[in-house]
Write a protein that holds these residues in place. Structure first.
Motif, PDB file in Angstrom:
ATOM      1  N   ARG A  13     -11.182 -17.827 -34.888  1.00  0.00           N
ATOM      2  CA  ARG A  13     -10.494 -16.850 -35.749  1.00  0.00           C
ATOM      3  C   ARG A  13      -8.995 -16.810 -35.480  1.00  0.00           C
ATOM      4  N   GLY A  14      -8.605 -17.160 -34.254  1.00  0.00           N
ATOM      5  CA  GLY A  14      -7.199 -17.073 -33.878  1.00  0.00           C
ATOM      6  C   GLY A  14      -6.383 -18.321 -34.128  1.00  0.00           C
ATOM      7  N   MET A  15      -7.022 -19.416 -34.568  1.00  0.00           N
ATOM      8  CA  MET A  15      -6.281 -20.660 -34.728  1.00  0.00           C
ATOM      9  C   MET A  15      -5.103 -20.488 -35.684  1.00  0.00           C
ATOM     10  N   PRO A  16      -3.956 -21.182 -35.405  1.00  0.00           N
ATOM     11  CA  PRO A  16      -3.831 -22.341 -34.522  1.00  0.00           C
ATOM     12  C   PRO A  16      -3.674 -22.010 -33.036  1.00  0.00           C
ATOM     13  N   ALA A  17      -3.524 -20.750 -32.666  1.00  0.00           N
ATOM     14  CA  ALA A  17      -3.456 -20.381 -31.245  1.00  0.00           C
ATOM     15  C   ALA A  17      -4.222 -19.074 -31.075  1.00  0.00           C
ATOM     16  N   SER A  18      -5.222 -19.091 -30.215  1.00  0.00           N
ATOM     17  CA  SER A  18      -6.084 -17.928 -30.041  1.00  0.00           C
ATOM     18  C   SER A  18      -5.393 -16.838 -29.240  1.00  0.00           C
ATOM     19  N   GLU A  19      -5.973 -15.631 -29.351  1.00  0.00           N
ATOM     20  CA  GLU A  19      -5.595 -14.594 -28.403  1.00  0.00           C
ATOM     21  C   GLU A  19      -6.059 -15.018 -27.014  1.00  0.00           C
ATOM     22  N   LEU A  20      -5.372 -14.523 -25.996  1.00  0.00           N
ATOM     23  CA  LEU A  20      -5.768 -14.838 -24.627  1.00  0.00           C
ATOM     24  C   LEU A  20      -7.035 -14.058 -24.295  1.00  0.00           C
ATOM     25  N   MET A  21      -8.046 -14.783 -23.797  1.00  0.00           N
ATOM     26  CA  MET A  21      -9.325 -14.171 -23.452  1.00  0.00           C
ATOM     27  C   MET A  21      -9.459 -14.121 -21.926  1.00  0.00           C
ATOM     28  N   HIS A  22     -10.027 -13.046 -21.428  1.00  0.00           N
ATOM     29  CA  HIS A  22     -10.140 -12.832 -19.984  1.00  0.00           C
ATOM     30  C   HIS A  22     -11.613 -12.697 -19.606  1.00  0.00           C
ATOM     31  N   ALA A  23     -11.980 -13.281 -18.472  1.00  0.00           N
ATOM     32  CA  ALA A  23     -13.366 -13.179 -17.997  1.00  0.00           C
ATOM     33  C   ALA A  23     -13.380 -12.969 -16.491  1.00  0.00           C
ATOM     34  N   ARG A  24     -14.471 -12.380 -16.009  1.00  0.00           N
ATOM     35  CA  ARG A  24     -14.578 -12.045 -14.590  1.00  0.00           C
ATOM     36  C   ARG A  24     -16.016 -12.221 -14.129  1.00  0.00           C
ATOM     37  N   GLY A  25     -16.186 -12.532 -12.853  1.00  0.00           N
ATOM     38  CA  GLY A  25     -17.503 -12.591 -12.235  1.00  0.00           C
ATOM     39  C   GLY A  25     -17.697 -11.427 -11.290  1.00  0.00           C
ATOM     40  N   PRO A  26     -18.921 -11.158 -10.865  1.00  0.00           N
ATOM     41  CA  PRO A  26     -19.196 -10.002  -9.993  1.00  0.00           C
ATOM     42  C   PRO A  26     -18.549 -10.095  -8.624  1.00  0.00           C
ATOM     43  N   ASP A  27     -18.144 -11.291  -8.191  1.00  0.00           N
ATOM     44  CA  ASP A  27     -17.497 -11.454  -6.890  1.00  0.00           C
ATOM     45  C   ASP A  27     -15.984 -11.339  -6.966  1.00  0.00           C
ATOM     46  N   GLY A  28     -15.449 -11.017  -8.150  1.00  0.00           N
ATOM     47  CA  GLY A  28     -14.005 -10.911  -8.318  1.00  0.00           C
ATOM     48  C   GLY A  28     -13.361 -12.168  -8.866  1.00  0.00           C
ATOM     49  N   SER A  29     -14.135 -13.228  -9.091  1.00  0.00           N
ATOM     50  CA  SER A  29     -13.579 -14.417  -9.744  1.00  0.00           C
ATOM     51  C   SER A  29     -13.035 -14.019 -11.108  1.00  0.00           C
ATOM     52  N   PHE A  30     -11.933 -14.627 -11.500  1.00  0.00           N
ATOM     53  CA  PHE A  30     -11.277 -14.228 -12.745  1.00  0.00           C
ATOM     54  C   PHE A  30     -10.690 -15.452 -13.424  1.00  0.00           C
ATOM     55  N   VAL A  31     -10.567 -15.387 -14.753  1.00  0.00           N
ATOM     56  CA  VAL A  31     -10.027 -16.524 -15.496  1.00  0.00           C
ATOM     57  C   VAL A  31      -9.474 -16.059 -16.837  1.00  0.00           C
ATOM     58  N   ASP A  32      -8.325 -16.617 -17.187  1.00  0.00           N
ATOM     59  CA  ASP A  32      -7.764 -16.483 -18.526  1.00  0.00           C
ATOM     60  C   ASP A  32      -8.091 -17.753 -19.298  1.00  0.00           C
ATOM     61  N   VAL A  33      -8.492 -17.603 -20.552  1.00  0.00           N
ATOM     62  CA  VAL A  33      -8.822 -18.743 -21.405  1.00  0.00           C
ATOM     63  C   VAL A  33      -7.928 -18.701 -22.640  1.00  0.00           C
ATOM     64  N   ALA A  34      -7.180 -19.783 -22.857  1.00  0.00           N
ATOM     65  CA  ALA A  34      -6.307 -19.898 -24.025  1.00  0.00           C
ATOM     66  C   ALA A  34      -6.678 -21.167 -24.783  1.00  0.00           C
TER      67      ALA A  34
END
Length: 341
Positions: free
Chosen positions: A175-196
Motif C-alpha cells: 500500500r505504501g509503494m514506491p516507499a513504505s511506511e517504516l514498520m517496527h517489530a519486537r520479540g519477547p526478549d527485547g529483540s527489535f527491528v525496523d523494516v523499510a
C-alpha cells in the motif's frame, strides 16, 4: 518560512523541540510525526527528557535516522547533552559546543557495573516485485540467527500491539509503494527491528535494521564474531543481499538507552552479495591477502563475508582498511542505496 508542527514544543529557524515527560520514551505517533516534520523542514530535531529517562530502541533508531539531538533535564534544573553527558546552556550547544571544560552528568563518570550487550544489524536485500513476494522473512531470519526469540508483535508506532504476521507487513508495504511506511517489530526478549521497503529499478529493496540483546557485554569478541559471521552467511544463502553488517553495542536493560557512558559500537562482520561483488569489482582472492575473507555461494556469483576479528588491530581500523582496499568511490557508487530507492 517553516511550517510549525502541532506537536513541537519550541522551534526556530534552525531547530525544533519535542519534550517527553515520561521516564520510558516510546516511538509514539506524535514523536514519529515530530521527527518526520523536522526532517521534511530541514530542522534539527531536539528531544528533551528527564535525566533518568530511557529511550526505547525504536526511538534511538529514529533519532539516528533524523540526525536528532537529545537533551536531558536534571532534577535540579541543569540541562545536559544526553549522548556526551556535558552540560549545555542552550540547545545550540548540542551541535556547536565540543569542549569538555564543563559539568558532566554523574552517570558518565564511569562504566556501568553490569553492562549489557546487543548485536546490532543492518541488512539490505533485493526481492522480485512479484505477487508471491513476502516482507518480514528477512527480519525474522536475522533475529533468529543472532539468537533472538521469534518476533511476536509489530506496528507503525509504539506501543506495538499487532501480532507478527508477514502477510500483514507485506500488504502494508504494498500500500505504501514506491516507499513504505517504516514498520517496527519486537520479540519477547527485547529483540527489535525496523523494516523499510521501497521499489527500485531492479525490484523491491528491503532493509532490516535492529538488534538482539545478548545479556552481559561480552568480555571477548570471538563468540559474537562467529555468531555475526554465521548470521550473514545464512543471509547470503537464503536471500539476495546487497550488503549487510553486524556490530556489537552496549545498551541498558531491555535494549533501552539511558543517559550514561557507553562503549563505542564496534563492527564484527560484513557480507557483500553477488550484485555488490560485481558492482564493486571485488577480487576475493586478492582481498583475502589482507583480510579475514570467506567466499560463499557459486563461483560465478559469489558473496564475500569479511570478519573483523584480529585482536591485535582495532575493529574500526580493520573496517576502515577494508573499505580503503575496496575503494571509497566504488563503494559510494555501488551501494548508493539512497539513490536507488
Amino acid at each position: 518560512m517553516h511550517i510549525v508542527h502541532p506537536v513541537a514544543d519550541e522551534w526556530d529557524d534552525e531547530y525544533t523541540v519535542f519534550v517527553a515527560s515520561g521516564r520510558s520514551v516510546l516511538l509514539s505517533e506524535p514523536l514519529a510525526a515530530f521527527l518526520d516534520h523536522a526532517t521534511t523542514e530541514h530542522l534539527r530535531p531536539v528531544l528533551v527528557t528527564s535525566a533518568d529517562a530511557r529511550l526505547s530502541p525504536f526511538v534511538s533508531l529514529a533519532m539516528r535516522r533524523a540526525a536528532g539531538h537529545w537533551a536531558v533535564r536534571h532534577q535540579d534544573g541543569r540541562v545536559f547533552d544526553g549522548l556526551s553527558g556535558y552540560r549545555i546552556d542552550s540547545f545550540a550547544d548540542l551541535w556547536q559546543r565540543s569542549g569538555t571544560d564543563r559539568d558532566r552528568l554523574e552517570t558518565f563518570a564511569g562504566s556501568a557495573p553490569e553492562p549489557r550487550g546487543v548485536l546490532m544489524f543492518d541488512v539490505f536485500a533485493h526481492q522480485r516485485a512479484a505477487a508471491d513476494t513476502r516482507i518480514g522473512a528477512l527480519a525474522a531470519s536475522v533475529v533468529g540467527s543472532l539468537g533472538g526469540q521469534p518476533l511476536d508483535v509489530w506496528g507503525l508506532h509504539e506501543p506495538l500491539v499487532e501480532a507478527w504476521d508477514t502477510a500483514a507487513l507485506t500488504e502494508t508495504a504494498r500500500r505504501g509503494m514506491p516507499a513504505s511506511e517504516l514498520m517496527h517489530a519486537r520479540g519477547p526478549d527485547g529483540s527489535f527491528v525496523d523494516v523499510a521497503v521501497a521499489r527500485t529499478r531492479r525490484g523491491v529493496l528491503e532493509q532490516v535494521k535492529g538488534g538482539v540483546p545478548v545479556g552481559a557485554y561480552p568480555r571477548t569478541i570471538g563468540g559474537v564474531v562467529a555468531q555475526a559471521s554465521a548470521t550473514l552467511a545464512a543471509v547470503a544463502d537464503g536471500f539476495q543481499p546487497t550488503i549487510g553488517f553486524v556490530s556489537l553495542a552496549e545498551t541498558d536493560e531491555g535494549a533501552t538507552q539511558g543517559a550514561s557512558a557507553k562503549r563505542l559500537e564496534v563492527p564484527l562482520a560484513v557480507v557483500i552479495g553477488p550484485r555488490g561483488v560485481h558492482d564493486l569489482r571485488v577480487d576475493p582472492a586478492r582481498l583475502a591477502e589482507r583480510h579475514d575473507v570467506t567466499v560463499l555461494g557459486r563461483k560465478r556469483l559469489p558473496s564475500v563475508l569479511v570478519r573483523f576479528s584480529n585482536p591485535d588491530v582495532g575493529l574500526w581500523a580493520q573496517l576502515v582498511a577494508f573499505a580503503h582496499d575496496l575503494g571509497y568511490d566504488r563503494i559510494a557508487a555501488a551501494t548508493g542505496l539512497d539513490r536507488e530507492v
